[in-house]
Scaffold this motif. Structure first.
Motif, PDB file in Angstrom:
ATOM      1  N   ASP A   8       0.830  -1.200   0.000  1.00  0.00           N
ATOM      2  CA  ASP A   8       0.000   0.000   0.000  1.00  0.00           C
ATOM      3  C   ASP A   8       0.866   1.253   0.000  1.00  0.00           C
ATOM      4  O   ASP A   8       2.065   1.199   0.317  1.00  0.00           O
ATOM      5  CB  ASP A   8      -0.902   0.017   1.239  1.00  0.00           C
ATOM      6  N   ALA A  22       3.132  -3.436   6.128  1.00  0.00           N
ATOM      7  CA  ALA A  22       2.345  -4.506   5.506  1.00  0.00           C
ATOM      8  C   ALA A  22       2.305  -5.772   6.355  1.00  0.00           C
ATOM      9  O   ALA A  22       1.272  -6.435   6.423  1.00  0.00           O
ATOM     10  CB  ALA A  22       2.903  -4.826   4.117  1.00  0.00           C
ATOM     11  N   ASN A  67      -0.392  -5.001   8.872  1.00  0.00           N
ATOM     12  CA  ASN A  67      -1.735  -4.629   8.428  1.00  0.00           C
ATOM     13  C   ASN A  67      -2.357  -5.502   7.344  1.00  0.00           C
ATOM     14  O   ASN A  67      -3.567  -5.485   7.176  1.00  0.00           O
ATOM     15  CB  ASN A  67      -1.717  -3.174   7.922  1.00  0.00           C
ATOM     16  N   ASP A  68      -1.581  -6.225   6.575  1.00  0.00           N
ATOM     17  CA  ASP A  68      -2.105  -6.977   5.429  1.00  0.00           C
ATOM     18  C   ASP A  68      -2.308  -8.447   5.802  1.00  0.00           C
ATOM     19  O   ASP A  68      -1.365  -9.244   5.777  1.00  0.00           O
ATOM     20  CB  ASP A  68      -1.144  -6.840   4.242  1.00  0.00           C
TER      21      ASP A  68
END
Length: 171
Positions: free
Chosen positions: A53, A115, A118-119
């Motif tokens: 992102d 990431a 959060n991913d």
């Protein structure tokens, strides 16, 4: 610099002539794919061509390879280039290609730190441990040339292949 044999000279000429050729992306993709397969065969979880992102409104760019094992995440930027035959060519490679790759990796390292927290999809693909704050991120430039092996975050593809051919675990 060492002198070139005829095979190396022919390969270099073809790569220089076709440095912007249509098939170059495919060549780099094959290197990335085969390298990922080798890491996978050694027990690493591997993700190819990951797009993190935005970070602070900036696109960090695609990550060529992510390889994870035992709380170590390798963030690999693969550079497919020709073998340089003069000191000037090697210097230009270092001051342009490797410098740019190093800047890209700094952005990607920050993006990957976010990431892995959060991913959820990435966490599942890499089979990340629950202790995401304990993960060590190692950004590496994987270069097909040998001039700057193990200097400034650059590792020669041949060095990695040699290591993996005899490696039983990541230290």
């Amino acid at each position: 610099m060492a002198s070139q044999n005829n095979s190396t000279a022919a390969i270099n000429n073809l790569r220089r002539i076709g440095c912007r050729r249509k098939g170059r992306k495919g060549e780099t993709d094959r290197i990335e794919s085969r390298l990922g397969d080798l890491f996978r065969s050694k027990g690493f979880a591997v993700v190819h061509s990951y797009q993190p992102d935005l970070v602070n409104g900036k696109d960090p760019g695609e990550v060529d390879l992510l390889c994870y094992m035992d709380n170590h995440l390798l963030v690999l930027e693969v550079k497919s280039t020709y073998i340089r035959k003069t000191k000037q060519d090697a210097w230009i490679h270092r001051t342009t290609t490797l410098r740019k790759a190093s800047q890209q990796l700094r952005q990607k390292e920050n993006a990957m730190a976010q990431a892995i927290v959060n991913d959820a999809n990435l966490q599942a693909k890499l089979k990340l441990s629950d202790q995401k704050d304990a993960i060590n991120i190692h950004p590496w430039i994987v270069d097909t040339s040998i001039e700057y092996d193990q200097r400034g975050g650059s590792v020669c593809l041949n060095s990695i292949l040699s290591f993996l051919s005899g490696a039983s675990a990541f230290d």
